[in-house]
Design an enzyme around this catalytic site. Structure first.
Site, PDB file in Angstrom:
ATOM      1  N   LYS A 182       0.743  -1.105  -0.232  1.00 52.46           N
ATOM      2  CA  LYS A 182       0.084   0.109   0.011  1.00 52.46           C
ATOM      3  C   LYS A 182       0.949   1.119  -0.083  1.00 52.46           C
ATOM      4  CE  LYS A 182      -1.943   2.645   2.977  1.00 52.46           C
ATOM      5  NZ  LYS A 182      -1.944   3.741   2.215  1.00 52.46           N
ATOM      6  N   GLU A 258      10.227   1.594  10.339  1.00 51.10           N
ATOM      7  CA  GLU A 258      11.244   2.583  10.156  1.00 51.10           C
ATOM      8  C   GLU A 258      10.273   4.054  10.456  1.00 51.10           C
ATOM      9  OE1 GLU A 258      12.967   2.176   6.263  1.00 51.10           O
ATOM     10  OE2 GLU A 258      14.197   0.528   7.253  1.00 51.10           O
ATOM     11  N   CYS A 292      13.247  11.981   6.611  1.00 49.13           N
ATOM     12  CA  CYS A 292      13.089  11.354   8.005  1.00 49.13           C
ATOM     13  C   CYS A 292      14.445  11.697   8.758  1.00 49.13           C
ATOM     14  CB  CYS A 292      12.735   9.972   8.112  1.00 49.13           C
ATOM     15  SG  CYS A 292      13.776   9.105   7.141  1.00 49.13           S
ATOM     16  N   GLU A 394       8.733  16.243  16.005  1.00 48.20           N
ATOM     17  CA  GLU A 394       8.946  16.192  14.443  1.00 48.20           C
ATOM     18  C   GLU A 394       7.860  17.165  13.822  1.00 48.20           C
ATOM     19  OE1 GLU A 394       8.084  12.794  12.106  1.00 48.20           O
ATOM     20  OE2 GLU A 394      10.098  12.588  11.333  1.00 48.20           O
TER      21      GLU A 394
HETATM   22  P1  NAD Z   1       2.209   8.113   7.778  1.00 54.01           P
HETATM   23  O1  NAD Z   1       2.362   7.320   9.041  1.00 54.01           O
HETATM   24  O2  NAD Z   1       1.181   9.024   7.821  1.00 54.01           O
HETATM   25  O3  NAD Z   1       1.663   7.201   6.523  1.00 54.01           O
HETATM   26  C1  NAD Z   1       2.571   6.158   6.216  1.00 54.01           C
HETATM   27  C2  NAD Z   1       1.921   5.195   5.559  1.00 54.01           C
HETATM   28  O4  NAD Z   1       0.791   4.403   6.413  1.00 54.01           O
HETATM   29  C3  NAD Z   1       1.049   5.490   4.632  1.00 54.01           C
HETATM   30  O5  NAD Z   1       0.733   4.564   3.519  1.00 54.01           O
HETATM   31  C4  NAD Z   1      -0.421   5.601   5.218  1.00 54.01           C
HETATM   32  O6  NAD Z   1      -1.811   5.528   4.335  1.00 54.01           O
HETATM   33  C5  NAD Z   1      -0.300   4.450   5.987  1.00 54.01           C
HETATM   34  N1  NAD Z   1      -1.214   4.461   7.486  1.00 54.01           N
HETATM   35  C6  NAD Z   1      -1.621   5.365   8.136  1.00 54.01           C
HETATM   36  N2  NAD Z   1      -2.148   5.096   9.149  1.00 54.01           N
HETATM   37  C7  NAD Z   1      -2.276   3.626   8.981  1.00 54.01           C
HETATM   38  C8  NAD Z   1      -2.854   2.835   9.979  1.00 54.01           C
HETATM   39  N3  NAD Z   1      -3.708   3.061  11.066  1.00 54.01           N
HETATM   40  N4  NAD Z   1      -2.578   1.292   9.597  1.00 54.01           N
HETATM   41  C9  NAD Z   1      -2.062   0.985   8.616  1.00 54.01           C
HETATM   42  N5  NAD Z   1      -1.659   1.831   7.637  1.00 54.01           N
HETATM   43  C10 NAD Z   1      -1.544   3.364   8.111  1.00 54.01           C
HETATM   44  O7  NAD Z   1       3.669   8.727   7.663  1.00 54.01           O
HETATM   45  P2  NAD Z   1       3.757   9.857   6.075  1.00 54.01           P
HETATM   46  O8  NAD Z   1       3.213  11.109   6.769  1.00 54.01           O
HETATM   47  O9  NAD Z   1       3.401   9.258   4.993  1.00 54.01           O
HETATM   48  O10 NAD Z   1       5.206   9.835   6.009  1.00 54.01           O
HETATM   49  C11 NAD Z   1       6.094  10.851   6.990  1.00 54.01           C
HETATM   50  C12 NAD Z   1       6.425  10.070   8.340  1.00 54.01           C
HETATM   51  O11 NAD Z   1       7.375   8.999   7.780  1.00 54.01           O
HETATM   52  C13 NAD Z   1       7.410  11.042   9.096  1.00 54.01           C
HETATM   53  O12 NAD Z   1       7.120  10.822  10.554  1.00 54.01           O
HETATM   54  C14 NAD Z   1       8.932  10.464   8.726  1.00 54.01           C
HETATM   55  O13 NAD Z   1       9.744  10.890   9.598  1.00 54.01           O
HETATM   56  C15 NAD Z   1       8.654   8.887   8.474  1.00 54.01           C
HETATM   57  N6  NAD Z   1       9.670   8.409   7.839  1.00 54.01           N
HETATM   58  C16 NAD Z   1      10.529   7.551   8.305  1.00 54.01           C
HETATM   59  C17 NAD Z   1      11.444   7.139   7.535  1.00 54.01           C
HETATM   60  C18 NAD Z   1      12.606   5.962   8.071  1.00 54.01           C
HETATM   61  O14 NAD Z   1      13.367   5.450   7.456  1.00 54.01           O
HETATM   62  N7  NAD Z   1      12.601   6.149   9.567  1.00 54.01           N
HETATM   63  C19 NAD Z   1      11.658   7.345   6.257  1.00 54.01           C
HETATM   64  C20 NAD Z   1      10.517   8.005   5.513  1.00 54.01           C
HETATM   65  C21 NAD Z   1       9.532   8.803   6.351  1.00 54.01           C
END
Ligand code: NAD
Length: 490
Positions: A182, A258, A292, A394
């Site tokens: 997804k 991550e 991130c 963040e």
């Molecule tokens: P997010 O957590 O809002 O969404 C990530 C994914 O999870 C999306 O596909 C979303 O639809 C899905 N999702 C949301 N709620 C869910 C649930 N309850 N169950 C299952 N899936 C769900 O994150 P974002 O806004 O897309 O990305 C930004 C965040 O990602 C920031 O916090 C950033 O630091 C983090 N990030 C971390 C890394 C790493 O390697 N540590 C890399 C990139 C981004």
């Protein structure tokens, strides 16, 4: 310009078929607010069908495929991405608004490279074996073999869509798993193009499935809670990770997370000043701060503090916030208006908390189509206490707070005083200090005189609230496979 991009239809890809659904949502281009894609949202029945297809594929030709054939397919997928480089580039840029110069050097090449890297690494992946003495003197041989986890749910974020999706897909496929992926609702396109590439490459039906949608009560939750999904790999916010942990608990699946960060950068007075300014500017503002690993907290040794702040300010003000295709552009918009609301709320909060706004702090005015987009000014603050929410939470935007320090131990203490533990970057020309401070950081990855640089075979992940587990090289293969211990009495 973006106005001439036609609206794409992004279907789900389930068991080898591109599938429409009864419900669609619009993907908005953050450059100018236009609709770039209509996306078919998977309902529960579609996710069930994807999981069934993935399960069946484990028993079909994919499950019986020799390792070399799988490796050849991974390479073919990499070639397929490269053959359609411009399609991937255009789709990624339309979804994210990021500069073409960035996506063409980072996102799309790394998407292809991830498949090649894991095609190589999986060929060297061995297991342990031991000879056991037994009372009858005949002995036994005890060895482990690695099997795929099974059906793996891959949930990806929007900031580096193809790069982060393939970072998980490639090792999972290398280990022989099947996938229900997804992508983020904000970036549905390159995951869908990848399905076309897989299809053309001859990846058997059911091996790679794409279900579009959101998190709660949508495709995200349907995957994580699914009893027939064997493992979840997720990149995204820490709070989402916590929700996913709850969802997977009843079916006890392995997870690889991550998550978010509030990363420190430490700049010592003995640094190579020009290199440190350039390195920190890139780290703070690259991808509009939506990385991130980006440092949102910068600690600068007092003798160079004023000069460093002035140099960062000059670099922030020299950034070109332009249309993605313009060669001079080096900063795009945020991913969406909704995300801009969040980042702006921190810009407001910083003021309320007493920050001095060094530069930025608002929304730029262009007088053209960009005024309908999700643009924001690169922003720097000074003067906040370490307890300020702006310094602790963040934000995920092109911004950082800069604070002075006097002693190395003080800098280390401030840098580590956070519930997060993803990454850090330290700038010094003192070799021993570089190692010492680099090692003292409570993070998954600690850079000295650089940022973002990494051999893909090394472990990647976060400490504390920034993640669970490590991916990269053999660490990925360990997650995406399960050992069976076999003991044969001779
Ligand atoms: P997010 O957590 O809002 O969404 C990530 C994914 O999870 C999306 O596909 C979303 O639809 C899905 N999702 C949301 N709620 C869910 C649930 N309850 N169950 C299952 N899936 C769900 O994150 P974002 O806004 O897309 O990305 C930004 C965040 O990602 C920031 O916090 C950033 O630091 C983090 N990030 C971390 C890394 C790493 O390697 N540590 C890399 C990139 C981004």
């Amino acid at each position: 310009m973006t106005a001439n991009i036609k609206v794409a239809e992004r279907k789900c890809y389930i068991n080898g078929q591109f599938v429409r659904s009864g419900r669609q949502f619009a993907k908005i281009n953050p450059v100018d607010g236009t609709v770039v894609a209509q996306v078919h949202e998977a309902d529960r029945a579609m996710v069930d069908a994807a999981v069934r297809g993935a399960r069946a594929a484990l028993k079909g030709p994919w499950g019986r495929m020799a390792l070399q054939a799988r490796v050849d397919l991974l390479r073919k997928i990499a070639e397929g991405i490269e053959k359609r480089f411009d399609d991937f580039l255009q789709a990624e840029v339309a979804d994210t608004g990021k500069p073409v110069s960035l996506a063409s050097h980072l996102d799309i090449p790394r998407g292809a490279a991830n498949f090649r890297v894991f095609a190589d690494i999986v060929r060297t992946y061995g297991t342990e074996s031991y000879h056991l003495d037994t009372p009858d003197g005949k002995g036994a041989v005890n060895y482990a073999m690695r099997k795929p986890l099974g059906v793996v749910g891959v949930i990806a974020p929007w900031n580096l869509p193809l790069l982060l999706l393939t970072w998980k897909l490639a090792p999972a496929l290398a280990c022989g798993n099947t996938i229900v992926a997804k992508p983020s609702e904000e970036t549905p396109s390159t995951a869908t193009l990848l399905a076309e590439v897989m299809h053309e490459a001859g990846v058997p039906a059911g091996v790679y499935n794409v279900v579009h949608g959101f998190g709660p009560d949508s495709a995200g939750e349907f995957i994580t809670a699914h009893p027939d999904v064997n493992g979840i790999t997720f990149t995204g916010e820490t709070a989402t990770g916590a929700a996913i942990m709850k969802a997977v608990a009843p079916t006890v699946k392995p997870i690889s997370f991550e998550l978010g960060g509030k990363n420190p950068g430490i700049v010592f007075a003995d640094c190579d000043f020009e290199a440190a300014v350039a390195g920190m500017s890139n780290a703070i503002f690259s991808n509009t701060g939506q990385v991130c690993l980006a440092p949102e907290r910068v600690y600068v040794e007092r003798p160079i503090f004023e000069r460093f702040v002035a140099a960062l300010k000059a670099n922030a003000e020299a950034l070109v916030l332009g249309f993605p295709q313009d060669k001079a552009t080096n900063m795009g918009p945020l991913i969406s208006r909704q995300h801009r609301e969040k980042v702006l709320s921190y810009y407001e909060l910083a003021r309320k908390e007493g920050a001095k706004v060094v530069t930025g702090g608002g929304v730029p005015k262009f007088g053209d189509a960009r005024d309908s987009g999700a643009w924001i000014q690169p922003t720097l603050w000074t003067g906040l206490p370490e307890t300020a929410r702006t310094v602790r939470e963040e934000i995920f935007g092109p911004c950082a707070h800069i604070a002075p320090f006097d002693r190395e131990e003080e800098a280390v203490e401030m840098a580590n005083n956070t519930p997060y533990g993803l990454a850090s970057t330290v700038w010094t020309t003192n070799l021993a200090r570089g190692h010492r401070v680099g090692q003292a950081m409570e993070v998954g990855i600690s850079w000295v005189n650089c940022w973002f640089l990494r051999d893909l075979r090394t472990p990647f992940g976060g400490a504390k609230l920034s993640g669970i587990g490590r991916e990269g090289g053999l660490h990925s293969l360990n997650f995406y496979s399960e050992p069976t211990n076999i003991c044969v009495k001779l």
